[in-house]
Design an enzyme around this catalytic site. Structure first.
Site, short mmCIF file in Angstrom:
data_model
loop_
_atom_site.label_atom_id
_atom_site.label_comp_id
_atom_site.label_asym_id
_atom_site.label_seq_id
_atom_site.Cartn_x
_atom_site.Cartn_y
_atom_site.Cartn_z
CG ASP A 21 33.61 24.92 -23.99
OD1 ASP A 21 33.52 24.25 -25.04
OD2 ASP A 21 34.60 24.86 -23.23
CD1 TRP A 26 24.39 18.14 -22.42
CD2 TRP A 26 24.02 17.53 -24.54
NE1 TRP A 26 23.03 17.97 -22.58
CE2 TRP A 26 22.77 17.60 -23.87
CE3 TRP A 26 24.03 17.17 -25.90
CZ2 TRP A 26 21.56 17.32 -24.50
CZ3 TRP A 26 22.83 16.89 -26.53
CH2 TRP A 26 21.60 16.96 -25.83
CB THR A 67 40.92 32.15 -35.29
OG1 THR A 67 41.32 32.36 -33.93
CG2 THR A 67 40.42 33.47 -35.85
CD GLU A 68 42.48 30.16 -31.65
OE1 GLU A 68 41.30 30.55 -31.46
OE2 GLU A 68 43.43 30.96 -31.80
CG ASN A 69 36.25 26.48 -32.57
OD1 ASN A 69 35.41 27.28 -32.17
ND2 ASN A 69 36.89 25.66 -31.73
CD1 TRP A 70 39.12 29.31 -38.79
CD2 TRP A 70 37.84 28.01 -40.08
NE1 TRP A 70 38.14 30.11 -39.35
CE2 TRP A 70 37.34 29.33 -40.15
CE3 TRP A 70 37.18 27.01 -40.82
CZ2 TRP A 70 36.22 29.68 -40.93
CZ3 TRP A 70 36.07 27.37 -41.58
CH2 TRP A 70 35.61 28.68 -41.63
NE ARG A 189 35.29 27.91 -21.80
CZ ARG A 189 36.31 27.92 -22.63
NH1 ARG A 189 37.16 28.92 -22.60
NH2 ARG A 189 36.49 26.94 -23.50
NE ARG A 195 40.41 25.97 -22.46
CZ ARG A 195 40.27 24.73 -21.94
NH1 ARG A 195 40.79 24.45 -20.77
NH2 ARG A 195 39.63 23.80 -22.62
CB SER A 197 39.11 29.77 -25.50
OG SER A 197 39.20 28.76 -24.52
CD GLU A 208 32.80 41.86 -11.60
OE1 GLU A 208 33.09 40.79 -11.01
OE2 GLU A 208 33.34 42.95 -11.32
C1 IPE Z 1 35.84 28.25 -27.32
O1 IPE Z 1 35.58 26.91 -27.05
C2 IPE Z 1 35.25 28.63 -28.65
C3 IPE Z 1 33.79 28.67 -28.70
C4 IPE Z 1 32.97 28.47 -27.71
C5 IPE Z 1 33.25 29.00 -30.00
P1 IPE Z 1 36.65 25.79 -27.38
O2 IPE Z 1 36.05 24.50 -26.95
O3 IPE Z 1 37.08 25.87 -28.79
O4 IPE Z 1 37.86 26.21 -26.44
P2 IPE Z 1 39.13 25.38 -25.94
O5 IPE Z 1 39.90 24.97 -27.14
O6 IPE Z 1 38.64 24.20 -25.18
O7 IPE Z 1 39.86 26.33 -25.07
C1 IPE Z 2 31.32 24.53 -27.96
O1 IPE Z 2 31.29 23.18 -27.63
C2 IPE Z 2 30.96 24.79 -29.41
C3 IPE Z 2 32.11 25.21 -30.26
C4 IPE Z 2 33.31 25.44 -29.84
C5 IPE Z 2 31.85 25.38 -31.67
P1 IPE Z 2 32.51 22.24 -27.91
O2 IPE Z 2 32.36 21.67 -29.28
O3 IPE Z 2 33.79 22.93 -27.67
O4 IPE Z 2 32.30 21.09 -26.84
P2 IPE Z 2 33.42 20.42 -25.93
O5 IPE Z 2 34.12 21.53 -25.23
O6 IPE Z 2 34.32 19.66 -26.84
O7 IPE Z 2 32.65 19.55 -25.00
MG MG Z 3 34.95 23.19 -26.05
#
Ligand code: IPE
Ligand code: IPE
Ligand code: MG
Length: 246
Positions: A21, A26, A67-70, A189, A195, A197, A208
């Protein structure tokens, strides 16, 4: 500072899972677009896989797309899928050189057709490898995984293949995407979020947990070493008392 020599073969985690994450933040801190962060995150993936091979880790599972990243903007999703396909094409040779078996969990049929086909190809071409199993969680959600398992089991009950009183943890486990993987030992993480997620809810029952503030593109081998040594120094009691373990 911990060193590679401190990694203890008898105590090191067998299965490491990582919630990668912080790519977007970044990039934002550098005044760049979020996708610049994803591009740099790919380099960290490559380095992390190589480090885990070097450390003799048996299973590495990376949360790559949930699944939520969609629900993210289309441009970002398209870029992530493009990066996935180009990395797979590039890394196939390295997987074979490093004896890495490539695997996926999640609803990969939901991905664009070219990504889906590339995944199948890399799985097929690395299936004889006997070293580390690298699993990418793609279009993965733990609730979706459990829902699928319940549906499959329900159909088997209906067709008299399983009787309800025989449903046990093994049967549930066998219907999860992760049926071929052992439970997670160490869950890392990055990015300072504390969390889960919707990642591997069943499989982390006794993992752990290790949270680190650095964003994923800045995660280095040294951070991984620190996480493994920290893990090695913990006492995993699995409900027992410390005295029972000794
Ligand atoms: C979790 O990261 C999913 C992946 C690393 C692929 P997210 O950035 O989507 O999680 P939330 O929404 O901040 O919890
Ligand atoms: C994790 O980085 C990659 C994916 C979830 C695909 P993020 O894209 O969630 O980056 P932040 O959390 O918004 O910084
Ligand atoms: Mg993120």
């Amino acid at each position: 500072m911990n060193t590679i020599e401190e990694i203890d073969d008898r105590k090191k985690p067998r299965h490491i899972a990582i919630i990668m994450d912080g790519n977007g933040r970044w990039a934002k801190e550098k005044g760049r677009l979020r996708v610049f962060g994803h591009e740099n995150g790919v380099t960290t993936v490559r380095r992390t896989v190589e480090s885990c091979v070097k450390f003799g880790i048996d299973y590495l599972t990376l949360y790559t797309f949930s699944t939520e990243n969609w629900n993210r903007p289309k441009y970002e999703i398209d870029t992530l899928m493009r990066l996935l396909v180009s990395s797979l094409k590039k890394e196939l040779k390295t997987f074979n050189k490093n004896n890495v078996r490539f695997n996926t969990i999640g609803d990969i049929k939901a991905l664009p057709k070219n990504a889906y086909e590339e995944l199948l190809e890399v799985m097929e071409k690395t299936k004889e490898n006997t070293g580390m199993t690298l699993t990418l969680a793609l279009s993965y959600g733990a609730r979706d995984e459990m829902l699928n398992a319940v549906k499959q089991i329900a159909v088997k009950v209906k067709n008299n293949i399983i009787s309800p009183e025989n449903i046990d943890e093994t049967i549930i486990n066998n219907h999860l995407y992760t049926h071929n993987l052992p439970d997670v030992d160490l869950l890392i993480r990055t990015s300072g979020e504390h969390r889960i997620s919707n990642f591997l809810l069943w499989q982390i029952a006794y993992a752990e947990l290790y949270f680190i503030d650095v964003y994923w593109p800045d995660f280095k081998e040294q951070h991984l070493i620190e996480a493994i040594i920290d893990y090695q120094n913990r006492e995993r009691r699995f409900g027992k008392t410390s005295e029972q373990l000794n």
